[in-house]
Motif scaffolding. Sequence first.
Motif, PDB file in Angstrom:
ATOM      1  N   ARG A   1       0.823  -1.213   0.000  1.00 11.82           N
ATOM      2  CA  ARG A   1       0.000   0.000   0.000  1.00 11.82           C
ATOM      3  C   ARG A   1       0.852   1.256   0.000  1.00 11.82           C
ATOM      4  NH1 ARG A   1      -4.383   1.445   2.554  1.00 11.82           N
ATOM      5  NH2 ARG A   1      -6.257   0.260   2.179  1.00 11.82           N
ATOM      6  N   ALA A   2       1.877   1.256   0.828  1.00 12.80           N
ATOM      7  CA  ALA A   2       2.708   2.449   0.933  1.00 12.80           C
ATOM      8  C   ALA A   2       3.346   2.758  -0.414  1.00 12.80           C
ATOM      9  CB  ALA A   2       3.778   2.236   1.999  1.00 12.80           C
ATOM     10  N   PHE A   3       3.882   1.714  -1.072  1.00 20.96           N
ATOM     11  CA  PHE A   3       4.520   1.970  -2.353  1.00 20.96           C
ATOM     12  C   PHE A   3       3.509   2.307  -3.439  1.00 20.96           C
ATOM     13  CE2 PHE A   3       8.187  -0.065  -0.337  1.00 20.96           C
ATOM     14  CZ  PHE A   3       9.181   0.831  -0.726  1.00 20.96           C
ATOM     15  N   SER A   4       2.306   1.745  -3.349  1.00 18.66           N
ATOM     16  CA  SER A   4       1.270   2.139  -4.310  1.00 18.66           C
ATOM     17  C   SER A   4       0.997   3.625  -4.180  1.00 18.66           C
ATOM     18  CB  SER A   4      -0.041   1.407  -4.061  1.00 18.66           C
ATOM     19  OG  SER A   4       0.131   0.043  -4.201  1.00 18.66           O
ATOM     20  N   ALA A   5       0.925   4.111  -2.934  1.00 15.21           N
ATOM     21  CA  ALA A   5       0.621   5.524  -2.713  1.00 15.21           C
ATOM     22  C   ALA A   5       1.692   6.390  -3.371  1.00 15.21           C
ATOM     23  CB  ALA A   5       0.525   5.825  -1.225  1.00 15.21           C
ATOM     24  N   LEU A   6       2.956   5.975  -3.264  1.00 16.42           N
ATOM     25  CA  LEU A   6       4.014   6.709  -3.969  1.00 16.42           C
ATOM     26  C   LEU A   6       3.758   6.682  -5.470  1.00 16.42           C
ATOM     27  CD1 LEU A   6       7.552   5.870  -2.528  1.00 16.42           C
ATOM     28  CD2 LEU A   6       6.264   7.996  -2.396  1.00 16.42           C
ATOM     29  N   GLY A   7       3.316   5.524  -5.934  1.00 19.02           N
ATOM     30  CA  GLY A   7       3.103   5.343  -7.367  1.00 19.02           C
ATOM     31  C   GLY A   7       2.005   6.227  -7.921  1.00 19.02           C
ATOM     32  N   TYR A   8       0.999   6.549  -7.117  1.00 18.46           N
ATOM     33  CA  TYR A   8      -0.024   7.430  -7.693  1.00 18.46           C
ATOM     34  C   TYR A   8       0.003   8.845  -7.145  1.00 18.46           C
ATOM     35  CZ  TYR A   8      -3.047   5.677  -3.855  1.00 18.46           C
ATOM     36  OH  TYR A   8      -3.572   5.326  -2.658  1.00 18.46           O
ATOM     37  N   LEU A   9       1.126   9.197  -6.542  1.00 14.27           N
ATOM     38  CA  LEU A   9       1.250  10.556  -6.002  1.00 14.27           C
ATOM     39  C   LEU A   9       0.943  11.648  -7.035  1.00 14.27           C
ATOM     40  CD1 LEU A   9       1.967  12.078  -3.441  1.00 14.27           C
ATOM     41  CD2 LEU A   9       4.347  12.025  -4.138  1.00 14.27           C
ATOM     42  N   PRO A  10       1.582  11.635  -8.214  1.00 10.23           N
ATOM     43  CA  PRO A  10       1.298  12.719  -9.161  1.00 10.23           C
ATOM     44  C   PRO A  10      -0.160  12.750  -9.607  1.00 10.23           C
ATOM     45  CG  PRO A  10       3.282  11.545  -9.802  1.00 10.23           C
ATOM     46  CD  PRO A  10       2.637  10.741  -8.719  1.00 10.23           C
ATOM     47  N   TYR A  11      -0.843  11.615  -9.460  1.00 11.49           N
ATOM     48  CA  TYR A  11      -2.249  11.556  -9.857  1.00 11.49           C
ATOM     49  C   TYR A  11      -3.086  12.524  -9.041  1.00 11.49           C
ATOM     50  CZ  TYR A  11      -6.402   9.243 -11.612  1.00 11.49           C
ATOM     51  OH  TYR A  11      -7.559   8.959 -12.257  1.00 11.49           O
ATOM     52  N   MET A  12      -2.602  12.822  -7.833  1.00 12.02           N
ATOM     53  CA  MET A  12      -3.365  13.694  -6.944  1.00 12.02           C
ATOM     54  C   MET A  12      -3.092  15.161  -7.235  1.00 12.02           C
ATOM     55  SD  MET A  12      -3.236  11.627  -3.377  1.00 12.02           S
ATOM     56  CE  MET A  12      -1.595  11.044  -3.203  1.00 12.02           C
ATOM     57  N   ILE A  13      -2.182  15.439  -8.157  1.00 14.19           N
ATOM     58  CA  ILE A  13      -1.876  16.829  -8.484  1.00 14.19           C
ATOM     59  C   ILE A  13      -2.517  17.161  -9.829  1.00 14.19           C
ATOM     60  CG2 ILE A  13      -0.022  18.534  -8.687  1.00 14.19           C
ATOM     61  CD1 ILE A  13       0.033  16.975  -6.050  1.00 14.19           C
ATOM     62  N   PRO A  14      -3.485  18.057  -9.863  1.00 14.46           N
ATOM     63  CA  PRO A  14      -4.133  18.385 -11.143  1.00 14.46           C
ATOM     64  C   PRO A  14      -3.111  18.886 -12.161  1.00 14.46           C
ATOM     65  CG  PRO A  14      -5.367  19.312  -9.310  1.00 14.46           C
ATOM     66  CD  PRO A  14      -4.110  18.744  -8.736  1.00 14.46           C
ATOM     67  N   PHE A  15      -3.399  18.647 -13.439  1.00 14.63           N
ATOM     68  CA  PHE A  15      -2.492  19.054 -14.514  1.00 14.63           C
ATOM     69  C   PHE A  15      -2.043  20.502 -14.345  1.00 14.63           C
ATOM     70  CE2 PHE A  15      -4.472  15.785 -17.561  1.00 14.63           C
ATOM     71  CZ  PHE A  15      -3.437  14.907 -17.352  1.00 14.63           C
ATOM     72  N   THR A  16      -3.007  21.369 -14.022  1.00 14.22           N
ATOM     73  CA  THR A  16      -2.684  22.792 -13.929  1.00 14.22           C
ATOM     74  C   THR A  16      -1.599  23.023 -12.881  1.00 14.22           C
ATOM     75  OG1 THR A  16      -4.980  23.223 -14.440  1.00 14.22           O
ATOM     76  CG2 THR A  16      -3.689  25.068 -13.614  1.00 14.22           C
ATOM     77  N   ALA A  17      -1.772  22.438 -11.725  1.00  9.12           N
ATOM     78  CA  ALA A  17      -0.783  22.619 -10.671  1.00  9.12           C
ATOM     79  C   ALA A  17       0.543  21.988 -11.068  1.00  9.12           C
ATOM     80  CB  ALA A  17      -1.292  22.016  -9.369  1.00  9.12           C
ATOM     81  N   SER A  18       0.497  20.799 -11.680  1.00  9.36           N
ATOM     82  CA  SER A  18       1.743  20.150 -12.107  1.00  9.36           C
ATOM     83  C   SER A  18       2.505  21.073 -13.029  1.00  9.36           C
ATOM     84  CB  SER A  18       1.476  18.863 -12.885  1.00  9.36           C
ATOM     85  OG  SER A  18       0.408  18.167 -12.387  1.00  9.36           O
ATOM     86  N   ALA A  19       1.804  21.581 -14.035  1.00  8.15           N
ATOM     87  CA  ALA A  19       2.488  22.405 -15.034  1.00  8.15           C
ATOM     88  C   ALA A  19       3.106  23.621 -14.368  1.00  8.15           C
ATOM     89  CB  ALA A  19       1.496  22.831 -16.110  1.00  8.15           C
ATOM     90  N   LEU A  20       2.390  24.247 -13.445  1.00  3.84           N
ATOM     91  CA  LEU A  20       2.925  25.435 -12.774  1.00  3.84           C
ATOM     92  C   LEU A  20       4.193  25.091 -12.001  1.00  3.84           C
ATOM     93  CD1 LEU A  20      -0.386  27.057 -11.569  1.00  3.84           C
ATOM     94  CD2 LEU A  20       1.225  27.962 -13.260  1.00  3.84           C
ATOM     95  N   VAL A  21       4.155  23.994 -11.270  1.00  2.00           N
ATOM     96  CA  VAL A  21       5.339  23.613 -10.505  1.00  2.00           C
ATOM     97  C   VAL A  21       6.505  23.340 -11.442  1.00  2.00           C
ATOM     98  CG1 VAL A  21       6.306  21.853  -9.007  1.00  2.00           C
ATOM     99  CG2 VAL A  21       4.028  22.735  -8.574  1.00  2.00           C
ATOM    100  N   TRP A  22       6.196  22.673 -12.538  1.00  2.00           N
ATOM    101  CA  TRP A  22       7.284  22.353 -13.469  1.00  2.00           C
ATOM    102  C   TRP A  22       7.872  23.603 -14.128  1.00  2.00           C
ATOM    103  CZ3 TRP A  22      10.095  18.018 -14.670  1.00  2.00           C
ATOM    104  CH2 TRP A  22       9.707  16.840 -14.019  1.00  2.00           C
ATOM    105  N   THR A  23       7.079  24.683 -14.276  1.00  2.00           N
ATOM    106  CA  THR A  23       7.701  25.893 -14.837  1.00  2.00           C
ATOM    107  C   THR A  23       8.817  26.377 -13.919  1.00  2.00           C
ATOM    108  OG1 THR A  23       6.149  27.401 -13.750  1.00  2.00           O
ATOM    109  CG2 THR A  23       5.576  26.688 -15.986  1.00  2.00           C
ATOM    110  N   THR A  24       8.664  26.174 -12.611  1.00  2.00           N
ATOM    111  CA  THR A  24       9.742  26.603 -11.712  1.00  2.00           C
ATOM    112  C   THR A  24      10.898  25.613 -11.747  1.00  2.00           C
ATOM    113  OG1 THR A  24       9.001  25.448  -9.719  1.00  2.00           O
ATOM    114  CG2 THR A  24       7.976  27.567 -10.193  1.00  2.00           C
ATOM    115  N   ILE A  25      10.567  24.318 -11.877  1.00  2.00           N
ATOM    116  CA  ILE A  25      11.653  23.327 -11.951  1.00  2.00           C
ATOM    117  C   ILE A  25      12.512  23.574 -13.183  1.00  2.00           C
ATOM    118  CG2 ILE A  25      12.130  20.865 -12.279  1.00  2.00           C
ATOM    119  CD1 ILE A  25       9.674  20.271 -10.566  1.00  2.00           C
ATOM    120  N   TYR A  26      11.835  23.971 -14.275  1.00  2.00           N
ATOM    121  CA  TYR A  26      12.527  24.200 -15.542  1.00  2.00           C
ATOM    122  C   TYR A  26      13.182  25.573 -15.616  1.00  2.00           C
ATOM    123  CZ  TYR A  26      10.621  20.100 -18.025  1.00  2.00           C
ATOM    124  OH  TYR A  26      10.333  18.842 -18.485  1.00  2.00           O
TER     125      TYR A  26
END
Lengths: 569, 335
Positions: free
Chosen positions: A87-112
């Motif tokens: 279960r613990a590793f599954s939760a790691l596996g779907y972590l990005p699933y809990m971040i909406p595309f919009t938020a992901s993209a915004l965070v990645w603009t700072t990473i990039y």
Amino acid sequence: MHRLSANIFYLPAIVYLAAIGLLPFALSIYFSSPSGNFSSYLQLFRSKEAMEVIANTGIFAFGTAGVATVLGLVLAIFVDSLKRLKRAFSALGYLPYMIPFTASALVWTTIYDPIYGPADYFLSLLGLSRINWLGQPSIQIYSATIVSIWSSIPLAFLLILAGLSSVPKQVREASAVDGMGMGEYYTSVALPMSRNSILTAFLMTLIIAFGNFDLPYILNGGLSYSMATLPFLVWFQIFYENQVAQGLAAAVILTIIVSVFAFILIRVNERRATGSKRRLRISFRIPNRIFNLAIKMVTILSFVFMVFPVYWMILMAFRPQSLDFVTPPILYPATFDVSTFISTAVQSEPYVITTFVASAITMIVTLLLAAPAAYSVARHGRNWLLILAIYLYTLPSASFVFGAYFIVYKLHMLNNWAALILTYPLFTVPFSIWTLSNFYKSLPRSFEEAALVDGYGPFRSFYQVVMPLIRPGLVATAMLSFIFSWHLLLFPLVLSETPYQFNFPPTGSFTVTVFATLFDPTSLGSSVGYNVWAQLASSGLILSLPVILLTLYSQEYLLRGLYLGGTKG
Amino acid sequence: MSVKIEDLSKQFNGVHAVNDVNLEIEKGELFAVVGPSGSGKTTLLRLVAGLEAQDKGHIYIQGRMVDNLEPAQRNIGMVFQNYALYPNKTVLENIASPLLVRGARLQEAKKDVEELAAKLGIQDILDRLPGEISGGQQQRVALARSLIKRPLVFLLDEPLSNLDAQVRFSARKFIKQLQREFQITTLYVTHDQSEALAISDRMAVMDKGIIKQVGTPREIYNKPRDEFVAAFIGSPPLNIIDVEIKNGIAYPLDIPLQGRENSVIKIGIRPESIIIGQGYNQATVSELEFSGGYSVAYLKIADIELRAVLSSSDEVKVGDSVHFAINKKGVLFFE
Ligand SMILES: Nc1ncnc2c1ncn2[C@@H]1O[C@H](COP(=O)(O)OP(=O)(O)O)[C@@H](O)[C@H]1O
Ligand SMILES: [Mg+2]
């Protein structure tokens, strides 16, 4: 059962889907060439930029689906082979699933970020030269694809893991008695047995990537063609350049491409239901030691890749700006400062209210429409309705956006909550019909037969016998509908003009996804002229929090729903 | 000694699935373990196979302790209850898989597989998939897959339970013949006592994780050690009744019985040891069940009811008053 009452079950859903799905779709096709001479298509095909966008779309979609499926597969094998901590590793596996595309993209603009971003910092640690990830035209589309892969691994992982776990326990034990190691078990037994899940994972991530508007829209601050994909082009032509016919021509082409893969997905889904007997030969053999080592290495790297952006978002949200703009970037929690997060949360109030109301009402409407419709798919043999639902579900929002805008405009509902509530179920009803029909199918018929013998009519039997029994399915569908509505960006973007004004009747319908884009200085309609990463990360977190909480709270339900329907996020 | 099980225990969440079991299985013997569902038979088998790790105790296969060995290293063949064939592999590949895993090439393995398949009568279906053959054939494929590597011990978990009643008889005989032909030590688990009686050289009766009795089928049937074994073995089931010793007779029946006068004791009477039409017991027939070759009559005498096996030549009707005798070999006493 009487034909009439059987039809009443799906009537509301079909009326809705016809009015808000098929009609806008038809309007899109009609207005793509109102004079009937297809000049917009010719123009599109003659334009070098449009060709570039189509090529980009292919790179983006196949890159996403290919890599996400492979990495999802490796992670799924890793988690499936664990004896403990699944279960613990599954939760790691779907972590990005809990971040909406919009938020992901915004965070990645700072990473990039070319100066302060951790991506370049990591490259320099490896002794590689810096890259202008989002600025250099020749690599922009690949940078966008990496973000898309990041977002898509969880879905591929979950679908494939479900496939691997459906191998009967005894078959697995038989392989142990026969002396198969992990490598042989997976390559020659478990993966061939799960190939429909793997294929579904590939097709789902592919279809979602084809239709993904959010990621390229936010990453593409400079509105350049070299990072654009077709959904972006559709929006750009119609709502930015006022080239409606050309934009719709792009939408129709996108729709045709996606339809091909939707067709394959529908076929695979039918096969998954009946269980195909065709066999797949895998003739390669990997020594177990190498197999184990490869799986572990790729898993560790993937987990780092998946966890880091979420960690980075939380880090930025809770620290002062001054710690963001230093080189090399500070990657550990140095201070804990909630002031930016709180002020951003206060600012987000009107957006959160709008999104909450729209998502909650959408959730209820979805259940009312989809629960009976899915029942007629499962029990009255209305398979065409399932096919329609899967098809509508796979179509990108760009296929409908103009028609929906047109209808909302004609109804004088622009910038109004009603516009969101009217259109959102278009995205939630189809997948709910799909998911729920599988829940109904997994329910033994004997319950309804007993009700029938006891003298229940079709409606009473449905409401009093069947509905209580599929409660887990209803909960899963409700949660997924809410999360799904919460994510939406394109529709609120074009149907709204202002945030909620705290008036009555309410006007202003910007959602929290739109709110988050305000803090990206390169995004259209941004409220800031320079980098404000703490606000940006805070808004991303505000956008993600309800999804994270709902997901953690109802994990079991969601995973079942997800497997049965195969839902996008 | 081919298999030796010593003080073996296994708990699941505090439930003793296998509780301090000691067994010795001779070389070449077909040893059945029988018991009601949930008694721990499957767990015992899985412990021997190495699919489950024991909490305590040891397992020896041909003198070698296998406690720490993987299933594949224990030299066992196992047939699972639902056969667990690889659905994506052909029958040939399924049977060959233990050889292929050990590094053999399919071409080399093919000869061995064909030879074995011929013995099992499945040589014509080698290139079908498991989903395309009948349950009986699937079972033979599963048998072949576990025999191909010439295991020292053969483990079978309810091998007949997934077969239709008609095929079950022939499959049972087939397994027995196969076992005899290969001279292979076999541990055979079943919940069906008649199956265990019919097929085994020796058998053990298990209840709640504990071995109640070990012996040949005849010993177990004729001299059950306790009430549980007596009640579990035999069909139709044993009559267990309370009788009172009065003047050396087990009242209300006419059976001579030594013991303390006027005390009430529990005795067992095999239904097949009741002979209608003889003796001095008097009863009313309260119910009749026809079972083809024989019938079962329910005999009411005072406040007890006895099941009795009638041969087809006995002519009685419900409501008849009959008299009967009891063969004293069929009377069991419990402490
Ligand atoms: N993997 C397991 N987890 C928890 N309990 C188990 C497990 N396997 C067996 N048990 C329990 O152990 C007992 C014996 O089960 P089993 O060996 O399957 O019995 P049998 O094969 O005789 O029907 C039962 O109470 C069962 O519920
Ligand atoms: Mg069992």
